[in-house]
Design a protein around this motif. Sequence first.
Motif, PDB file in Angstrom:
ATOM      1  N   VAL A 176      -5.488 -78.944 -19.097  1.00 18.12           N
ATOM      2  CA  VAL A 176      -3.853 -78.007 -19.137  1.00 18.12           C
ATOM      3  C   VAL A 176      -3.489 -77.095 -18.918  1.00 18.12           C
ATOM      4  CG1 VAL A 176      -2.587 -77.289 -21.548  1.00 18.12           C
ATOM      5  CG2 VAL A 176      -3.850 -79.679 -22.031  1.00 18.12           C
ATOM      6  N   LYS A 177      -4.377 -76.272 -19.196  1.00 13.43           N
ATOM      7  CA  LYS A 177      -4.127 -74.870 -18.111  1.00 13.43           C
ATOM      8  C   LYS A 177      -5.073 -74.383 -17.065  1.00 13.43           C
ATOM      9  CE  LYS A 177      -1.492 -71.328 -18.879  1.00 13.43           C
ATOM     10  NZ  LYS A 177      -0.563 -71.469 -19.864  1.00 13.43           N
ATOM     11  N   ALA A 178      -4.616 -75.582 -15.585  1.00 16.86           N
ATOM     12  CA  ALA A 178      -5.703 -75.571 -14.507  1.00 16.86           C
ATOM     13  C   ALA A 178      -5.714 -73.809 -13.885  1.00 16.86           C
ATOM     14  CB  ALA A 178      -4.997 -76.146 -13.322  1.00 16.86           C
ATOM     15  N   GLU A 179      -4.125 -72.501 -14.001  1.00 18.66           N
ATOM     16  CA  GLU A 179      -4.572 -71.818 -13.335  1.00 18.66           C
ATOM     17  C   GLU A 179      -5.178 -70.871 -13.595  1.00 18.66           C
ATOM     18  OE1 GLU A 179      -1.075 -72.094 -16.250  1.00 18.66           O
ATOM     19  OE2 GLU A 179      -2.072 -73.541 -14.919  1.00 18.66           O
ATOM     20  N   GLU A 180      -5.804 -71.306 -15.285  1.00 12.55           N
ATOM     21  CA  GLU A 180      -6.842 -70.189 -15.546  1.00 12.55           C
ATOM     22  C   GLU A 180      -8.202 -70.502 -15.090  1.00 12.55           C
ATOM     23  OE1 GLU A 180      -6.202 -67.843 -16.603  1.00 12.55           O
ATOM     24  OE2 GLU A 180      -4.447 -67.301 -16.871  1.00 12.55           O
ATOM     25  N   LEU A 181      -8.741 -71.466 -14.377  1.00 11.40           N
ATOM     26  CA  LEU A 181      -9.546 -72.280 -14.512  1.00 11.40           C
ATOM     27  C   LEU A 181     -10.822 -71.380 -14.114  1.00 11.40           C
ATOM     28  CD1 LEU A 181      -9.402 -76.069 -12.814  1.00 11.40           C
ATOM     29  CD2 LEU A 181     -10.165 -75.177 -15.401  1.00 11.40           C
ATOM     30  N   GLN A 182     -10.295 -70.033 -12.877  1.00 11.19           N
ATOM     31  CA  GLN A 182     -11.166 -69.153 -12.604  1.00 11.19           C
ATOM     32  C   GLN A 182     -12.326 -68.388 -13.219  1.00 11.19           C
ATOM     33  OE1 GLN A 182      -9.767 -67.245  -8.645  1.00 11.19           O
ATOM     34  NE2 GLN A 182     -11.935 -66.288  -9.096  1.00 11.19           N
ATOM     35  N   ARG A 183     -11.240 -68.340 -14.071  1.00 13.34           N
ATOM     36  CA  ARG A 183     -11.094 -67.172 -15.542  1.00 13.34           C
ATOM     37  C   ARG A 183     -12.107 -67.891 -16.512  1.00 13.34           C
ATOM     38  NH1 ARG A 183      -7.128 -64.564 -20.084  1.00 13.34           N
ATOM     39  NH2 ARG A 183      -8.517 -62.937 -20.561  1.00 13.34           N
ATOM     40  N   ILE A 184     -12.172 -69.496 -17.103  1.00 11.15           N
ATOM     41  CA  ILE A 184     -12.676 -69.965 -17.714  1.00 11.15           C
ATOM     42  C   ILE A 184     -13.608 -70.419 -17.511  1.00 11.15           C
ATOM     43  CG2 ILE A 184     -12.348 -72.254 -18.777  1.00 11.15           C
ATOM     44  CD1 ILE A 184     -10.350 -72.389 -18.729  1.00 11.15           C
ATOM     45  N   TYR A 185     -14.653 -70.485 -15.880  1.00 13.67           N
ATOM     46  CA  TYR A 185     -15.809 -70.680 -15.005  1.00 13.67           C
ATOM     47  C   TYR A 185     -16.273 -69.583 -15.215  1.00 13.67           C
ATOM     48  CZ  TYR A 185     -14.864 -75.232 -14.268  1.00 13.67           C
ATOM     49  OH  TYR A 185     -14.083 -77.059 -13.884  1.00 13.67           O
ATOM     50  N   SER A 186     -15.551 -67.599 -14.737  1.00  7.70           N
ATOM     51  CA  SER A 186     -16.294 -67.201 -15.428  1.00  7.70           C
ATOM     52  C   SER A 186     -16.815 -67.024 -15.796  1.00  7.70           C
ATOM     53  CB  SER A 186     -15.287 -65.865 -14.716  1.00  7.70           C
ATOM     54  OG  SER A 186     -16.178 -64.465 -14.557  1.00  7.70           O
ATOM     55  N   TRP A 187     -15.978 -66.845 -17.486  1.00 13.54           N
ATOM     56  CA  TRP A 187     -16.574 -66.724 -19.263  1.00 13.54           C
ATOM     57  C   TRP A 187     -17.614 -67.932 -18.807  1.00 13.54           C
ATOM     58  CZ3 TRP A 187     -17.586 -69.541 -23.426  1.00 13.54           C
ATOM     59  CH2 TRP A 187     -17.899 -68.392 -24.161  1.00 13.54           C
ATOM     60  N   ILE A 188     -17.619 -68.682 -18.891  1.00  7.87           N
ATOM     61  CA  ILE A 188     -18.550 -70.460 -18.480  1.00  7.87           C
ATOM     62  C   ILE A 188     -20.144 -69.687 -18.497  1.00  7.87           C
ATOM     63  CG2 ILE A 188     -19.593 -72.473 -18.471  1.00  7.87           C
ATOM     64  CD1 ILE A 188     -16.253 -72.211 -18.860  1.00  7.87           C
ATOM     65  N   LEU A 189     -19.703 -69.319 -17.361  1.00 11.41           N
ATOM     66  CA  LEU A 189     -21.296 -68.884 -16.027  1.00 11.41           C
ATOM     67  C   LEU A 189     -22.204 -67.396 -16.557  1.00 11.41           C
ATOM     68  CD1 LEU A 189     -20.155 -69.702 -12.576  1.00 11.41           C
ATOM     69  CD2 LEU A 189     -21.786 -70.725 -13.890  1.00 11.41           C
ATOM     70  N   GLY A 190     -21.472 -67.186 -17.508  1.00  5.87           N
ATOM     71  CA  GLY A 190     -21.813 -66.119 -18.268  1.00  5.87           C
ATOM     72  C   GLY A 190     -22.650 -64.219 -17.272  1.00  5.87           C
ATOM     73  N   GLY A 191     -22.058 -63.579 -18.043  1.00  8.04           N
ATOM     74  CA  GLY A 191     -21.929 -61.995 -17.400  1.00  8.04           C
ATOM     75  C   GLY A 191     -22.044 -60.927 -18.712  1.00  8.04           C
ATOM     76  N   VAL A 192     -22.816 -59.900 -17.898  1.00  3.83           N
ATOM     77  CA  VAL A 192     -22.594 -58.634 -19.300  1.00  3.83           C
ATOM     78  C   VAL A 192     -21.672 -57.322 -18.151  1.00  3.83           C
ATOM     79  CG1 VAL A 192     -24.058 -59.472 -20.637  1.00  3.83           C
ATOM     80  CG2 VAL A 192     -24.463 -57.259 -18.364  1.00  3.83           C
ATOM     81  N   GLY A 193     -21.343 -57.822 -17.352  1.00  8.48           N
ATOM     82  CA  GLY A 193     -20.338 -56.900 -16.516  1.00  8.48           C
ATOM     83  C   GLY A 193     -19.475 -55.608 -16.617  1.00  8.48           C
ATOM     84  N   SER A 194     -18.846 -57.377 -17.758  1.00  6.01           N
ATOM     85  CA  SER A 194     -17.212 -56.068 -18.401  1.00  6.01           C
ATOM     86  C   SER A 194     -17.848 -55.313 -19.873  1.00  6.01           C
ATOM     87  CB  SER A 194     -16.739 -57.273 -19.103  1.00  6.01           C
ATOM     88  OG  SER A 194     -17.975 -58.031 -19.465  1.00  6.01           O
TER      89      SER A 194
END
Length: 349
Positions: free
Chosen positions: A185-203
């Motif tokens: 539904v919101k394809a333009e936010e895919l990069q942000r979604i995938y960034s969260w899915i792949l995990g990290g503690v940088g923020s």
Amino acid sequence: MTASARVSQARLRAVPLAVALVLLAGTLLGGVLVGAAGLPAGGVLRALADRVPFVHVDSGLGAVGENVLFQLRVPRALMAALVGGMLALAGAGYQGVFRNPLADPYLLGAAAGAGVGATLTIVLMPGDPGYVVPVAAFAGAICGVLLAYVLGSAAGRGGGAATLVLAGVAVSSFLAAVQTFLQQVKAEELQRIYSWILGGVGSADWRQLALVAPYALVSTAVLLAHGRLLDVLSVGDEEAASLGLSAARVRLVVLVAASLATACAVAVSGLIGFVGIVVPHAVRRLAGGSYRIVLPLSLLGGAAFLELADLVARTVIAPAELPLGVVTAFVGGPFFVAVLRASRRQVDT
């Protein structure tokens, strides 16, 4: 058990705990010393010493260097340790409840629920200031586990272990479909979604640490307090009942605490896989199968493992970073295959 035997057993537990503490301290120090800013190691150590009560040392880092150290590196190092410890501790708890070394913290839908919560927030709030996604992921993880437990309890008496696992699989599949729909539904936010899915503690920052620390402390205390009861539960429900132990109550309390630990970890780091399988299994190989030692060692070992993985993630392709979930998958994938093969050999024999 005689007094001398109890002392000997306590000493046997103290040695691996001391080793794990030293390992964790070393990886934490590495997480603070290493970074793109190129702060001098001596200045970092002096700045850390200056924060010790009644110690006053001039670090020589300056205002910018102090901000980089205490607003970026230290929170990130502490967050990596917290997330790794919670995932490994939760994994050990799940494995104790289900009596299966392949059970992991995401078994009952916590990951899928957190994914839906985070994705929904990213889709509806593209200008999120940074603290809504963790809260939504935490709520989603809790809701996913609750839904799995309700379905499992409704389908089988007392929510037996096998029924709970099947309910968790069903809930995870459904929530994964919901998350995929939201992504489309919101394809333009895919990069942000995938960034969260792949995990990290940088923020990671102090606010996020303060957000999850109370839940982490409660779940840790509950799980560590149930080590002896999980040892009793490992002999089977009927045997545990003959010893006066309510297997259903212990299972429920441990599942709630492990799910809480998983939820608070996923909320601030995204989905980081394999920690909850790799670390408890390695602990059992090295220190034995008693949960009185497996649980605390999993907590410390998981913290050190993810701290080390984060070091790899931010140095192997510096100045860019690998997603933390990718690093743990590189380690966990082959390890998982090895565990499967070992389990199969045990069944065959």
